[in-house]
Enzyme design. Structure first.
Site, PDB file in Angstrom:
ATOM      1  N   GLY A 286       0.839  -1.110   0.213  1.00 16.03           N
ATOM      2  CA  GLY A 286       0.047   0.076  -0.067  1.00 16.03           C
ATOM      3  C   GLY A 286       0.867   1.125   0.054  1.00 16.03           C
ATOM      4  O   GLY A 286       1.164   1.946  -0.824  1.00 16.03           O
ATOM      5  N   ARG A 287       1.482   1.430   1.083  1.00 19.96           N
ATOM      6  CA  ARG A 287       2.422   2.533   1.367  1.00 19.96           C
ATOM      7  C   ARG A 287       3.372   2.819   0.258  1.00 19.96           C
ATOM      8  O   ARG A 287       3.738   3.921  -0.250  1.00 19.96           O
ATOM      9  CB  ARG A 287       2.925   2.550   2.623  1.00 19.96           C
ATOM     10  CG  ARG A 287       3.851   3.792   3.175  1.00 19.96           C
ATOM     11  CD  ARG A 287       4.773   3.563   4.399  1.00 19.96           C
ATOM     12  NE  ARG A 287       3.946   2.905   5.369  1.00 19.96           N
ATOM     13  CZ  ARG A 287       3.181   3.293   6.465  1.00 19.96           C
ATOM     14  NH1 ARG A 287       3.185   4.536   6.481  1.00 19.96           N
ATOM     15  NH2 ARG A 287       2.505   2.215   7.386  1.00 19.96           N
ATOM     16  N   CYS A 354     -10.019  21.438  18.377  1.00 21.09           N
ATOM     17  CA  CYS A 354     -10.011  21.742  19.889  1.00 21.09           C
ATOM     18  C   CYS A 354      -9.438  20.616  20.464  1.00 21.09           C
ATOM     19  O   CYS A 354     -10.275  19.900  21.280  1.00 21.09           O
ATOM     20  CB  CYS A 354     -11.524  22.354  20.219  1.00 21.09           C
ATOM     21  SG  CYS A 354     -11.708  23.731  19.473  1.00 21.09           S
ATOM     22  N   GLU A 355      -8.111  20.216  20.187  1.00 21.61           N
ATOM     23  CA  GLU A 355      -7.413  19.144  20.903  1.00 21.61           C
ATOM     24  C   GLU A 355      -6.010  19.544  20.972  1.00 21.61           C
ATOM     25  O   GLU A 355      -5.401  19.916  20.075  1.00 21.61           O
ATOM     26  CB  GLU A 355      -7.750  17.792  20.169  1.00 21.61           C
ATOM     27  CG  GLU A 355      -9.119  17.299  20.054  1.00 21.61           C
ATOM     28  CD  GLU A 355      -9.305  16.031  20.779  1.00 21.61           C
ATOM     29  OE1 GLU A 355      -8.146  15.341  21.515  1.00 21.61           O
ATOM     30  OE2 GLU A 355     -10.199  15.365  20.648  1.00 21.61           O
ATOM     31  N   TYR A 383      -2.579   6.575   3.852  1.00 21.31           N
ATOM     32  CA  TYR A 383      -3.292   6.612   5.030  1.00 21.31           C
ATOM     33  C   TYR A 383      -3.370   8.357   5.623  1.00 21.31           C
ATOM     34  O   TYR A 383      -3.456   8.580   6.746  1.00 21.31           O
ATOM     35  CB  TYR A 383      -2.450   5.785   6.085  1.00 21.31           C
ATOM     36  CG  TYR A 383      -2.353   4.493   5.709  1.00 21.31           C
ATOM     37  CD1 TYR A 383      -3.218   3.539   5.708  1.00 21.31           C
ATOM     38  CD2 TYR A 383      -0.795   4.028   5.420  1.00 21.31           C
ATOM     39  CE1 TYR A 383      -2.871   2.319   5.247  1.00 21.31           C
ATOM     40  CE2 TYR A 383      -0.719   2.746   5.005  1.00 21.31           C
ATOM     41  CZ  TYR A 383      -1.720   1.814   4.877  1.00 21.31           C
ATOM     42  OH  TYR A 383      -1.381   0.579   4.422  1.00 21.31           O
TER      43      TYR A 383
HETATM   44  N1  LLP Z   1      -2.203  -6.268   3.662  1.00 30.54           N
HETATM   45  C1  LLP Z   1      -2.942  -6.221   4.817  1.00 30.54           C
HETATM   46  C2  LLP Z   1      -3.722  -7.212   5.181  1.00 30.54           C
HETATM   47  C3  LLP Z   1      -2.962  -5.118   5.638  1.00 30.54           C
HETATM   48  O1  LLP Z   1      -3.406  -5.282   6.662  1.00 30.54           O
HETATM   49  C4  LLP Z   1      -2.078  -4.145   5.129  1.00 30.54           C
HETATM   50  C5  LLP Z   1      -2.039  -2.805   6.054  1.00 30.54           C
HETATM   51  C6  LLP Z   1      -1.474  -3.970   4.030  1.00 30.54           C
HETATM   52  C7  LLP Z   1      -1.580  -5.132   2.889  1.00 30.54           C
HETATM   53  C8  LLP Z   1      -0.746  -2.968   3.194  1.00 30.54           C
HETATM   54  O2  LLP Z   1       0.563  -2.393   4.294  1.00 30.54           O
HETATM   55  P1  LLP Z   1       1.520  -1.280   3.868  1.00 30.54           P
HETATM   56  O3  LLP Z   1       2.050  -1.851   2.360  1.00 30.54           O
HETATM   57  O4  LLP Z   1       0.632  -0.019   3.282  1.00 30.54           O
HETATM   58  O5  LLP Z   1       2.315  -1.050   4.690  1.00 30.54           O
HETATM   59  N2  LLP Z   1      -2.459   3.307   9.247  1.00 30.54           N
HETATM   60  C9  LLP Z   1      -1.080   2.887   9.409  1.00 30.54           C
HETATM   61  C10 LLP Z   1      -0.878   1.625   8.465  1.00 30.54           C
HETATM   62  C11 LLP Z   1      -1.598   0.509   8.686  1.00 30.54           C
HETATM   63  C12 LLP Z   1      -1.681  -0.523   7.822  1.00 30.54           C
HETATM   64  C13 LLP Z   1      -2.855  -1.590   8.082  1.00 30.54           C
HETATM   65  N3  LLP Z   1      -2.507  -2.570   7.089  1.00 30.54           N
HETATM   66  C14 LLP Z   1      -0.005   4.254   9.127  1.00 30.54           C
HETATM   67  O6  LLP Z   1      -0.693   5.289   8.733  1.00 30.54           O
HETATM   68  O7  LLP Z   1       1.226   3.942   9.046  1.00 30.54           O
END
Ligand code: LLP
Length: 431
Positions: A286-287, A354-355, A383
């Site tokens: 994702g990221r 307001c936090e 995200y």
């Molecule tokens: N696959 C599964 C089953 C996942 O739960 C996730 C992310 C991904 C793939 C993708 O992960 P990535 O490649 O994006 O690291 N909100 C947090 C990140 C939470 C990720 C949750 N799961 C942040 O902003 O750092």
């Protein structure tokens, strides 16, 4: 001095930030702020770099974009056109993936704590299901026998940039242990499931390959036991997402060629050792694909000095970008309208909520800031918008796509009317 964080698609044009050839000042003027600006080409480059690095080492690689990072339909379409499949976690993400044109067999659904209604929707759409618990699988079997089934394994080795983003450990809620997995696969085989996958996702924001290798070892060991005992051949082995990107100037990016080679070499060695054949290797980034493709533009509403601190108050808060407040995450910030101004002061960059936790950056060295200035918060493509909210009744931001000097609005800014959409006043309160 050149700023190492200002690199393609970002550019310093006479002191003004440009994104993919479009002036940040112009964008802010035209669409207002806070504004997420997404570079199409950067997403494509990220995808190609990752895909090339992995397929160079093994030709049966499939990349499933993890939609939770950024579910804008244009982003989904860009990745689809690159050949990505899609990793989803909710009925909403499956719906968006279908809207963007993905076929059900390109969509993987990995839910956790799945409701009956969600399960019905997922089954009806016929996407590939990766189960997270025995109970989910039992419920599923009562409704239908899927053609393909994957099981999420808790490898107990996790990693991540913050404890909240570690998703495999002895105490993690995600996935199942080897024994439970065996039971699920046995039931699935007896019920007539034809194709199988096995899955892990160990965490998010991981800059080293070693945790992946350690967890892959556990996953493949589990796969081998299942293969031996049940005679199941795995069509795919999914190593999840989690590859990190640098957020601070002093961090270096993941050497993806080396990362891919080490991980895939290990994978190949083990599948050979365990006689697992030639399964597809799936990844769920994702990221890595979207984080660096986006900046958040935010205008300075207020500059304030107390006896103890200097504050820059902007129009984005943790309603717009929650990562700093939620994980203490660092996002680099530049003064988009005067990039060449020398660093001068230490500020807390704070939002309009307001936090007290509404802080985007603490004690950040920035040039001298004036009201009306435009800041750009970097690496907000993953995200960012996806985790935004209407907290304090602030309508959500807009999103713009940029490419080769062109721009187009891809999500309208919410309006005050959006705050009442769907609300109903109780009949006894009317009048
Ligand atoms: N696959 C599964 C089953 C996942 O739960 C996730 C992310 C991904 C793939 C993708 O992960 P990535 O490649 O994006 O690291 N909100 C947090 C990140 C939470 C990720 C949750 N799961 C942040 O902003 O750092």
């Amino acid at each position: 001095m050149p700023n190492s964080m200002i690199k393609k698609p970002l550019e310093n044009v006479n002191g003004v930030l440009y994104i993919a050839g479009v002036s940040a000042l112009k964008l802010a003027e035209e669409y207002g702020t806070p504004l997420y600006v997404i570079s199409e080409n950067k997403i494509r480059e990220n995808y190609r770099r990752l895909a090339t690095a992995f397929t160079r080492n093994y030709d049966k690689v499939r990349i499933l974009y993890s939609a939770k990072a950024n579910t804008n339909l244009s982003v989904l379409k860009i990745l689809k056109s690159e050949g990505a499949g899609i990793d989803t976690v909710s009925a909403g993400e499956v719906f968006l993936a279908l809207e963007a044109g993905f076929k059900p067999n390109q969509i993987l659904y990995t839910g956790t704590s799945v409701s009956d209604e969600e399960l019905d929707y997922i089954l009806e759409k016929g996407v590939v299901i990766n189960v997270d618990s025995l109970s989910q699988f039992r419920k599923m079997l009562k409704k239908t026998v899927p053609q393909t089934l994957s099981v999420r394994i808790n490898t107990e080795f996790g990693a991540g940039h913050h404890e909240y983003t570690v998703t495999a450990s002895k105490t993690s809620k995600f996935g199942v242990d080897g024994k439970t997995a065996m039971e699920i696969y046995r039931m699935a085989k007896n019920a007539g499931v034809e194709k199988f996958g096995i899955h892990m996702h160990i965490g998010s924001g991981i800059m080293q390959v070693d945790p992946f290798i350690k967890a892959t070892e556990k996953l493949l060991e589990t796969a081998s036991i299942i293969h031996k005992q049940l005679g199941i051949a795995f069509n795919f082995i999914d190593l999840g997402g989690g590859i990190g990107v640098p957020y601070k100037p002093e961090e270096t990016e993941v050497d993806i060629e080396n990362f891919a080679k080490r991980l895939v070499d290990f994978f190949k060695e083990k599948i050979e050792e365990y006689g697992l054949g030639q399964p597809e290797l799936w990844l769920e980034p994702g990221r890595y694909l979207v984080a660096e493709a986006c900046v958040l533009l935010t205008k300075v509403n207020m500059v304030k000095e107390t006896p103890y601190k200097k504050f820059v108050g902007v129009d984005a808060g943790f309603n717009t970008l929650i990562r700093p407040a939620m994980y203490g995450s660092y996002h680099y910030i530049v003064l988009a309208n005067r990039l060449d101004a020398p660093l001068a002061e230490n500020y807390d960059v704070v939002g309009p909520l307001c936090e007290s936790g509404d802080v985007l950056a603490r004690d950040r060295q920035l040039p001298k800031i004036s009201e009306g200035d435009l800041l750009a918060i970097l690496n907000t493509g993953a995200y960012g918008y996806a985790m935004s909210s209407q907290y304090n009744s602030r309508p959500r931001a807009a999103e713009v796509l940029v490419r080769d000097g062109c721009r187009e609005l891809i999500r309208e800014r919410e309006t005050l009317q959006d705050l009442v959409r769907g609300q109903k006043i109780a009949s006894w309160l009317k009048g």
